[in-house]
Design an enzyme around this catalytic site. Structure first.
Site, PDB file in Angstrom:
ATOM      1  CE  LYS A 172      -1.523  15.249  -6.962  1.00 22.58           C
ATOM      2  NZ  LYS A 172      -0.093  15.704  -6.877  1.00 22.58           N
ATOM      3  CD  GLU A 247       2.832   0.759  -4.814  1.00 24.36           C
ATOM      4  OE1 GLU A 247       3.279   0.786  -3.639  1.00 24.36           O
ATOM      5  OE2 GLU A 247       3.392   1.318  -5.765  1.00 24.36           O
ATOM      6  CB  CYS A 281       6.667   1.673  -1.818  1.00 24.91           C
ATOM      7  SG  CYS A 281       6.398   1.153  -3.524  1.00 24.91           S
ATOM      8  CD  GLU A 381       7.297   3.488   2.990  1.00 29.29           C
ATOM      9  OE1 GLU A 381       7.510   2.814   1.979  1.00 29.29           O
ATOM     10  OE2 GLU A 381       6.261   4.162   3.154  1.00 29.29           O
TER      11      GLU A 381
END
Length: 474
Positions: A172, A247, A281, A381
């Site tokens: 996906k 992750e 990231c 973040e």
């Protein structure tokens, strides 16, 4: 308008069971570029059934057969790389040169590193004391969920080792950047990937992602995305006790000591933070600078940020593009406003769009100084071109500050002292530490500590994530 409503299931392109159109938006123009259909749990059931049926045969193939498939995929990928460049430009607004030089080559890098790992891996070996055979076997049917920020990078980093291990899979991709995934499915089909080994179902997290992670027919979930979504995947997977590899997010510290070449360190630091419009990231978004050179570093950062160009992704050149969506743009603006409200010194950039970019989700490359590690912009973040600068006095203070975060994906270190580089890098709580501008390679493990995830990807380490270990004794 590109129409891509079909899914790839059991070796053929099929219509969704219940059509549910979603428009894909070009973030540079805010205009539709494609339409896909979002799948449902019923589409997932169909894809999982195909993967289960294909597993018995594919799991028993030889290393040579699996290597031959990867070789064919690599050849097709390289031949069609220009199409991949364009797909990534359209779906996520990556500048065309950046797509050509960084995004698309990541796919080749993972495919080649996985092929090398497959050829070198010992799938059977004796136990340390002898008397038993240790055997690596494919874990089974794998559910793969990939993000929009490095789309083909993460797809290749999961699909290639799953294929090499002998697993079958359901992918996906991100529903807001699905074009590269659909193109990759075409490449696998052209390469002769056996029916049912690779399947693709478009969809969102609640509709398809949750159905995959909770599905009893899926033996492993490999997910890349936000920490919040990773927690959801893990919770959904718990009922069936499947393996989960994650992750997730990061807020990576970048330590600059006074003995570093300051201009070189700052140009690397800002370039790495603003690369991919800050949508990485592992971006070094917390710049910790030794107090004796801090003000010089702040002045340099302001100059470099002002030199950073924002530009149309369709035009060649070294510039940053838009962020992925209106939702991301608004989130980033909220973080910038919060930083100002909390008293951080705005050195460059700030709220709103750059001059001349009224259309598109463009963000000013932004630098904050005099940030404390407790401020929101230092804890969260942001996932945009926003750098925060924090001074430190001592090496121990820098290490403590770097590790004072819920994340642990990457860390960066700039120093002219090799012994300090070794000493500090060993104390940083992160899955990867990059010293003096070093770049990662495709066969070096990638993954995080703490809330940045678990498991490791890339090369032999990614291959092992998709393998079970069996002991045969007697």
């Amino acid at each position: 308008m590109i129409e891509k409503r079909q899914f790839y299931i059991d070796g053929t392109w099929v219509e969704p069971i219940e059509p549910n159109d979603l428009t894909v938006i070009n973030p540079a123009t805010e205009q539709p570029v494609a339409v896909i259909s979002l799948g449902t749990a019923a589409d997932v059931d169909k894809a999982v059934a195909a993967a289960q049926a294909a597993f018995d045969t594919w799991s028993q193939t030889s290393v040579e057969e699996r290597a031959a498939l990867l070789e064919r995929v690599i050849a097709i990928y390289e031949r069609r790389s220009g199409e991949m460049d364009e797909a990534i430009r359209l779906e996520m607004g990556a500048p065309i040169d950046f797509a050509r030089e960084q995004q698309t080559p990541a796919g080749t890098g993972h495919l080649q590193a996985t092929l090398e790992a497959l050829r070198n891996h010992r799938f059977e070996r004796p136990s340390p004391r002898g008397g038993s055979l240790l055997r690596h076997e494919p874990i089974g049917v794998c559910g793969l969920i990939t993000p929009w920020n490095w789309p083909i990078n993460q797809i290749a980093a999961k699909v290639a080792p799953a294929l090499a291990a002998g697993c079958t899979m359901v992918l996906k991709p991100s529903e807001i950047a699905p074009l590269s995934a659909l193109l990759f499915a075409e490449m696998l089909d052209e390469a002769g990937c056996p029916a049912g080994v690779f399947n693709l179902v478009n969809g969102d997290g609640p509709g398809v992602g949750a159905a995959m992670s909770s599905h009893p027919g899926i033996d492993m979930m490999s997910f890349t995305g936000s920490t919040r979504a990773g927690i959801s995947v893990t919770q959904n997977a718990a009922e069936t006790v499947k393996r989960v590899a994650l992750e997730l997010g990061g807020k990576s510290a970048n330590l600059v000591f006074a003995d570093a070449d300051l201009e070189t360190a700052l140009r690397f630091s800002l370039g790495s933070c603003f690369s991919n419009t800050g949508q990485s990231c592992d971006a070094p978004t917390r710049l910790l600078v030794e107090q004796s050179v801090y003000e010089d570093a702040v002045a340099l950062a302001g100059t470099i940020a002002a030199e950073t160009r924002v530009g149309d992704p369709a035009r060649p050149g070294d510039h940053v593009g838009p962020v992925i969506s209106d939702l991301q743009y608004e989130k980033i603006q909220g973080h910038i406003e919060r930083g100002i409200a909390d008293g951080a010194r705005l050195v460059a950039g700030g709220p709103g769009k750059p001059d001349g970019f009224e259309t598109g989700y463009f963000v000013k490359p932004t630098v904050f100084a005099d940030v404390t590690n407790e401020m929101s912009i230092a804890r969260n973040e942001i996932f945009g071109p926003v750098l925060v600068m924090i001074p430190f006095e001592t090496e121990d203070e820098a290490i403590a500050m770097a590790n004072d975060t819920p994340y642990g994906l990457a860390a960066y270190l700039q120093t002219g002292d090799p012994e300090r580089a070794k000493r500090v890098s060993r104390k940083l709580r992160a899955g990867s530490v990059y010293v003096n501008g070093a770049s990662p390679d495709w066969d070096v493990p990638f993954g995080g500590y703490k809330q940045s995830g678990n498991g490791r990807e890339y090369g032999e380490f990614g291959l092992e994530d998709f393998l079970e270990l069996k002991a045969i004794t007697g």
